[in-house]
Enzyme design. Structure first.
Site, short mmCIF file in Angstrom:
data_model
loop_
_atom_site.label_atom_id
_atom_site.label_comp_id
_atom_site.label_asym_id
_atom_site.label_seq_id
_atom_site.Cartn_x
_atom_site.Cartn_y
_atom_site.Cartn_z
N HIS A 175 0.83 -1.20 0.00
CA HIS A 175 0.00 0.00 0.00
C HIS A 175 0.87 1.26 0.00
O HIS A 175 0.59 2.22 -0.72
CB HIS A 175 -0.92 -0.02 1.22
N GLU B 8 0.28 6.37 12.14
CA GLU B 8 -1.08 5.97 12.46
C GLU B 8 -1.19 4.48 12.77
O GLU B 8 -1.93 4.08 13.66
CB GLU B 8 -2.04 6.33 11.32
N ASP B 9 -0.49 3.68 12.01
CA ASP B 9 -0.73 2.23 12.10
C ASP B 9 0.38 1.42 12.77
O ASP B 9 0.25 0.22 12.93
CB ASP B 9 -0.98 1.66 10.70
N ASP C 154 -3.15 7.86 -1.48
CA ASP C 154 -3.50 6.86 -0.48
C ASP C 154 -4.92 6.35 -0.72
O ASP C 154 -5.19 5.16 -0.77
CB ASP C 154 -3.37 7.52 0.90
#
Ligand code: MN
Length: 741
Positions: free
Chosen positions: A78, A106-107, A169
């Site tokens: 991604h 964020e992840d 994104d």
């Protein structure tokens, strides 16, 4: 709830935090892609450091190493795809690196500080901006949508590249959306359609917008998508000959003139055809503008030569010519559009542009970064930044989130009209903008005192919708002032905001005025004199700094007169004060159901040209020897009078306390049939309406009736009109006197 794309959560954050480059991950496939990305960036930006992008890739791969996408692919896919899209959009090194790193904060357990330490301030800021947007949650609530936009725009305002990363994104997420559970996919598709696609449009990124819209439709209305997909596929085969019959002769003539040009035929996006069908309520085979011919040449001059060739070969359709080169769209799109009658009588849109314009038409704002290289300034980028700043500024003025959202949507979706000042200056306004919007666009003061306008030399009311090419001259009067009703028809944010501000101040001033009057009257009634010192000290006792704000509270009814008098004249018993409080408010005399500010005795006449009834927005006009005549605000007669004698306008308001009848003139058209008149009479009787006069003409099979009736108010009138419309044979029922309806 935060957006979640991963299925496996991380447990060992210690190992992940190390930014060391691990070569042994067994996912070498992406290495190849990353080198292709580096090549692309270098092709557009000469001084690109390949190591920087490689480092970002390795850092991101390490951070996401235990994560998988719903598709089963490693998460890094991604990030690489996001970076690849950015490289293809010709973005610079920093943006592409930030694209690779956009999800680490964020992840994963990586902090923004770590990103800053490793990749510098610029990358960190971009990642931070994207992270802030990713935390937002789209819902159907208007308040929350407004909040979403607000935060989104704020994140973009710091660096426009944030939205480009978000677009890249989102594009990859949309391309892989079918792997997600249905509900989650639908929410993301809706968010894409409502927020990201319109934003992409506003930034001129047509390719991205179309793909996002089509992918969203595929999730939100899969049957319609599939159906249109099939129909378009068939259409493409059928149209090959048609395209050839248009393209070949144009190509020949271009060659003869020594012009290099590329001509292609293309179909419009599935979603844009879907939207046309919805908007026009028509099936696929009745939508004629599903494809376009595109001519791309080298210079602007050649564009106009090509236009001449096209219009010479095929008959142009009137009113279907748009020169977006002379007047670019708000998103900076440039091209010439002309619709011609092609072979077999088919209408065909032809778009003509240069290669530079073509790039801008496809990737919009992204096309301008390339030009920025080596230069500090870019007019186009400044223009976009200014737009973002402008809408962020509005939110300070527009407090109601629903209003804010509406303004934003108008701004995002609108098509513009071009109109001229009498001097020939060009003004761009959103479609549906009125003469009043034009006035505000010129200057706030012009708007606030706008009486009407001359459009192409004809006097029209302020709510008149402007058309492309109109020449508009605004008529003003110092006696004119904004009215609540104005908010119903203005389209631009500037006009809306200014009118609201003005009304707010006016209401405040009115409250102050009323409060002062109440106190003066109260004191008069009690027959007491108050020293000016006592009055000066009064506000303090109510926690106010000045007399004005005290009056305002009094006038609004937030503070009772009894309380104020109790403090000011404590020697008077409170019962005495109480006994007259109800009558202390200044008496305003209403004559014939009309109240006129500051006047007790006046003659009232209801204008015969427009027959106002309670509920209509009205205005008074002082007539010599006849008192005040009351007109509807949309009465053209009044407008003409007030242009000539603006000093005679006076503010009036309805004040009807008992049943009173008002005359209204209706015009009724119907196809002639037996018993029609009887049914009209019955219908009016059933809604308690008197007929005063009825004129009737019958021509062949058409009835044209003029009916003078009596009604109580606008609500009553509306029910009468609805009732008449229901009678079999009725073609139209209109109220005489107004300009619209
Ligand atoms: Mn992402």
């Amino acid at each position: 709830m935060r957006r979640r794309e991963t299925t496996i959560s991380l447990s060992d954050s210690g190992a992940r935090r190390s930014a060391s480059v691990s070569q042994d991950l067994g996912i070498a496939d992406y290495e190849k892609t990353i080198h292709a990305i580096i090549d692309t960036v270098q092709a557009h930006h000469k001084h690109t450091d390949p190591q920087f992008i490689l480092r970002a890739f390795h850092f991101s791969r390490e951070a996401h190493k235990n994560q998988l996408r719903k598709s089963g692919a490693p998460y890094i896919e991604h990030c690489v795809e996001t970076a690849r899209e950015l490289a293809e959009l010709r973005m610079d090194l920093v943006t592409v690196a930030a694209g690779l790193l956009h999800d680490v904060v964020e992840d994963t357990g990586v902090t923004i500080e770590e990103v800053r330490e490793n990749f510098g301030e610029e990358v960190a800021q971009l990642v931070d901006g994207v992270t802030k947007i990713s935390g937002l949650q789209f819902t159907s609530h208007e308040e929350e949508q407004a909040e979403y936009f607000r935060k989104l725009l704020f994140a973009i305002s710091k660096d426009l590249r944030v939205i480009l990363i978000k677009f890249a994104d989102r594009l990859h997420n949309m391309r892989t959306l079918h792997f997600l559970p249905r509900k989650q996919a639908e929410r993301i598709a809706l968010e894409t359609r409502e927020i990201y696609a319109p934003l992409a449009h506003r930034f001129g990124m047509a390719n991205l917008q179309w793909e996002l819209e089509d992918l969203a439709l595929k999730i939100l209305d899969p049957e319609a998508y599939e159906d249109l997909f099939q129909k378009l596929a068939q259409e493409k085969i059928k149209s090959e000959q048609l395209f050839k019959a248009i393209i070949d002769p144009i190509q020949r003539e271009l060659n003869e003139k020594g012009i290099q040009g590329e001509i292609t035929g293309r179909f419009k996006s599935i979603y844009s055809i879907y939207r046309k069908m919805k908007e026009r309520g028509k099936p696929f085979h009745e939508i004629y503008d599903i494809f376009a011919i595109r001519i791309i040449v080298n210079t602007v001059d050649e564009c106009y030569i090509a236009l001449g060739i096209v219009q010479n070969l095929f008959n142009p359709v009137d009113n279907r010519y748009k020169d977006y080169i002379a007047k670019p769209k708000v998103n900076l799109y440039k091209s010439i559009h002309t619709t011609v009658v092609g072979p077999e009588g088919r209408m065909v849109e032809v778009q003509i542009r240069t290669w530079d314009m073509h790039k801008v038409a496809e990737i919009g704002i992204a096309a301008h970064w390339k030009y920025k290289e080596g230069r500090k300034e870019s007019d186009a980028l400044d223009y976009y930044s200014a737009w973002i700043r402008e809408i962020i500024d509005w939110q300070k003025d527009v407090l109601d989130p629903k209003d804010y959202l509406e303004i934003l949507k108008t701004d995002l979706f609108h098509n513009e009209v071009f109109v001229f000042t009498p001097k020939g200056d060009l003004l761009k306004l959103p479609q549906g903008a009125t003469a009043l919007d034009f006035a505000f666009a010129i200057h706030s003061e012009v708007g606030l005192h706008c009486l009407g306008a001359k459009v192409n030399n004809r006097i029209v009311p302020i709510h008149t919708v402007l058309q492309n090419g109109d020449t508009v001259e605004i008529l003003t009067s110092i006696h004119q002032k904004p009215h609540q009703d104005w908010l119903k028809f203005v389209r631009t944010s500037k006009a809306k905001t200014k009118i609201k501000q003005w009304l707010k101040i006016a209401q405040y001033q009115e409250a102050v005025h009323l409060g002062e009057e109440m106190l003066t009257n109260g004191l008069k009634r009690l027959k007491v004199q108050i020293s000016s010192k006592a009055l000066r000290d009064l506000p303090k006792q109510f926690g106010k700094t000045d007399l004005e704000s005290l009056y305002a509270e009094l006038g609004r009814g937030d503070l009772s007169l009894q309380k104020v008098l109790g403090v000011l004249v404590p020697q008077i018993p409170s019962q005495e004060i109480q006994s007259f409080e109800k009558t202390a408010s200044p008496k305003r005399v209403a004559v014939e159901g009309i109240r006129v500010q500051g006047m007790d005795h006046f003659l009232i006449q209801f204008a015969k040209c427009c027959h106002p009834v309670p509920g209509d927005s009205i205005i008074g006009f002082i007539t010599q020897g006849k008192g005040i005549s009351i007109h509807r605000r949309d009465c053209l007669n009044w407008l003409k009078l007030s242009v000539e004698m603006p000093e005679k306008i006076i503010d009036v308001a309805w004040d009807v306390d008992k049943d009173r009848a008002f005359q209204v003139q209706l015009r009724l058209m119907a196809s002639s049939r037996k018993d029609f008149l009887k049914e009209v009479a019955d219908s009016l009787l059933r809604v308690n309406t008197n007929i005063l006069k009825l004129d009737l003409r019958t021509e062949n099979t058409l009835i044209d009736a003029s009916i003078l009736i009596e009604v109580r108010d606008l609500e009553h009138l509306t029910s009468v009109i609805q009732r008449l419309q229901k009678i079999k044979g009725t073609i139209s029922v209109t109220r005489d006197g107004g300009v619209h309806e």
